[in-house]
Design a protein around this motif. Structure first.
Motif, PDB file in Angstrom:
ATOM      1  N   VAL A  89     -14.054  32.559  19.341  1.00  8.05           N
ATOM      2  CA  VAL A  89     -15.575  32.211  18.968  1.00  8.05           C
ATOM      3  C   VAL A  89     -15.493  30.903  17.992  1.00  8.05           C
ATOM      4  N   LYS A  90     -14.656  31.010  16.869  1.00 10.35           N
ATOM      5  CA  LYS A  90     -14.724  29.989  16.131  1.00 10.35           C
ATOM      6  C   LYS A  90     -14.197  28.590  16.775  1.00 10.35           C
ATOM      7  N   GLU A  91     -13.182  28.711  17.471  1.00 13.56           N
ATOM      8  CA  GLU A  91     -12.597  27.518  17.936  1.00 13.56           C
ATOM      9  C   GLU A  91     -13.253  27.163  19.433  1.00 13.56           C
ATOM     10  N   GLY A  92     -14.178  27.727  19.906  1.00 13.27           N
ATOM     11  CA  GLY A  92     -15.282  27.391  20.908  1.00 13.27           C
ATOM     12  C   GLY A  92     -14.114  27.730  22.376  1.00 13.27           C
ATOM     13  N   LYS A  93     -13.346  28.540  22.234  1.00 10.23           N
ATOM     14  CA  LYS A  93     -12.321  28.914  23.698  1.00 10.23           C
ATOM     15  C   LYS A  93     -12.686  30.074  24.013  1.00 10.23           C
ATOM     16  N   ASP A 141     -10.651  37.503  19.216  1.00 13.23           N
ATOM     17  CA  ASP A 141     -12.160  37.298  19.776  1.00 13.23           C
ATOM     18  C   ASP A 141     -12.761  36.422  18.576  1.00 13.23           C
ATOM     19  N   GLU A 142     -12.579  36.564  17.548  1.00 14.88           N
ATOM     20  CA  GLU A 142     -13.130  35.970  16.269  1.00 14.88           C
ATOM     21  C   GLU A 142     -12.455  34.501  16.227  1.00 14.88           C
ATOM     22  N   ARG A 143     -11.097  34.295  16.513  1.00 16.93           N
ATOM     23  CA  ARG A 143     -10.648  33.202  16.440  1.00 16.93           C
ATOM     24  C   ARG A 143     -11.229  32.261  17.762  1.00 16.93           C
ATOM     25  N   THR A 186     -16.863  38.956  22.682  1.00 21.99           N
ATOM     26  CA  THR A 186     -17.877  37.662  22.796  1.00 21.99           C
ATOM     27  C   THR A 186     -17.117  36.677  23.885  1.00 21.99           C
ATOM     28  N   ASN A 187     -15.718  36.160  23.287  1.00 26.30           N
ATOM     29  CA  ASN A 187     -15.018  35.081  24.152  1.00 26.30           C
ATOM     30  C   ASN A 187     -13.661  35.739  24.869  1.00 26.30           C
ATOM     31  N   HIS A 226      -9.414  40.428  16.346  1.00 21.16           N
ATOM     32  CA  HIS A 226      -9.003  38.865  15.778  1.00 21.16           C
ATOM     33  C   HIS A 226      -9.068  38.060  16.408  1.00 21.16           C
ATOM     34  N   ARG A 229      -3.282  39.456  12.293  1.00 24.36           N
ATOM     35  CA  ARG A 229      -3.407  37.911  11.897  1.00 24.36           C
ATOM     36  C   ARG A 229      -2.015  37.335  11.881  1.00 24.36           C
TER      37      ARG A 229
END
Length: 338
Positions: free
Chosen positions: A26-30, A22-24, A52-53, A20, A235
């Motif tokens: 990626v979405k926020e570009g952090k 990591d998904e956030r 990923t992030n 979760h 979450r």
């Protein structure tokens, strides 16, 4: 870069929290840095813990070793700590009450005090349990955070002690700690030592073996519990770490109760089999709560959280997971694993 320290890193919940997070990110570009602490490295760490992030590191550490913990905190200096480390089995706490206190209350005390002594400016999420409420008449359900606590089992008493310590460190030392009383959470990858994955595994393996009627030995299946998908739970934890009010406790629950008997029927129906159950008295816990259902309105009001996955969704995913495990085990047995 934001830094997260996760205790109990090798467990079921931590894996989903990382996914979760990591998904956030990626979405926020952090970019987020994570340090995981546990006694042993997670299974499949090299293959399953690439994100990923997130930059993820694992450190083997026993939280009862205060000196090693202190060195770790000094060097990593986290912004957030998700404290998941626990001996989380109620049944095991009856067999090992001393270990239950050491691995619930004492590990939290070591962590909170090391953060205090070293002046680490971070927020801690102290994860507790619905077991803290004790036996409550079903007429007063759902359980709310302002109700009195009356724990009856060693695990529950240890969790109440952890919560009281959290309040003490907030009020006396100004530490930033948010608390949960987390109700039952389930999902794929959960160990079969827990009740719902045990049911799913037994019924899936029986169905995959071609059985149409499957004999199951259980505890008391009339008890009612409030189950939430682990992906919804993480979450909630992420939101509470960022938006929860320091010193406050929040129920993490679905707000819906289902009996174990109903869940067995649900699983069996999805697999097209009939389950025949018999009660093993050794699996019936002393003083077990007959009904546990929570009120999640405080969590919703503070964070806007809502559960996304129904019990039926979760059971479907758990069935898929145990079917994959069954096929993998069969291929391994017969020498076909690639």
């Amino acid at each position: 870069m934001t830094r997260y320290l996760i205790t109990g890193f090798s467990g079921f919940v931590a894996y989903y929290f990382l996914k979760h997070l990591d998904e956030r990110a990626v979405k926020e570009g952090k970019k987020i840095e994570v340090l995981g602490l546990d006694i042993a490295k997670p299974a499949n760490y090299e293959t399953d813990y690439s994100f990923t992030n997130l930059t993820v590191r694992f450190m083997p550490l026993n939280l009862l070793d205060g000196r090693d913990l202190e060195i770790c905190l000094q060097s990593f200096s986290p912004n957030y700590i998700l404290h998941l480390a626990a001996l989380s089995s109620v049944g095991e706490s009856w067999r090992r009450p001393v270990d239950s206190f050491a691995n619930n209350t004492n590990v939290f005390l070591n962590l909170a005090d090391a953060v205090r002594r070293n002046g680490i400016n971070c927020r801690i999420l102290s994860v507790g349990s619905s077991e803290e409420y004790g036996n409550v008449f079903k007429e007063v359900m759902p359980l709310r955070e302002d109700m009195s606590l009356a724990p009856l089992r060693p695990y529950a008493i240890a969790r109440v002690s952890q919560e009281m310590l959290s309040r003490c460190y907030v009020k006396s030392f100004g530490q930033d700690i948010v608390m949960t009383r987390s109700f039952n959470h389930i999902g794929p990858r959960q160990r079969e030592a827990f009740v719902i994955p045990s049911f799913v595994k037994q019924l899936v393996y029986g169905a995959m073996d071609g059985k149409t009627e499957i004999e199951m030995t259980t505890g008391d299946t009339s008890i009612v519990r409030d189950f939430t998908d682990v992906r919804d739970v993480v979450r909630a934890y992420d939101l509470l770490l960022r938006e929860g009010e320091s010193g406050e406790v929040y129920n993490v629950c679905s707000g819906n109760g289902r009996s174990l008997e109903d869940i067995i029927s649900l699983i069996a129906g999805k697999l097209g089999v009939k389950a025949r159950t018999s009660v093993d008295r050794t699996l019936v816990r002393p003083n077990d709560n007959m009904v546990i259902v929570g009120d999640n309105s405080k969590l919703k009001g503070r964070t806007g959280w809502e559960p996304n996955l129904s019990l039926e969704d979760t059971i479907d995913d758990m069935i898929g997971y145990w079917k994959e495990r069954y096929l993998l085990e069969k291929n391994t047995i017969y020498g076909h694993k690639e």
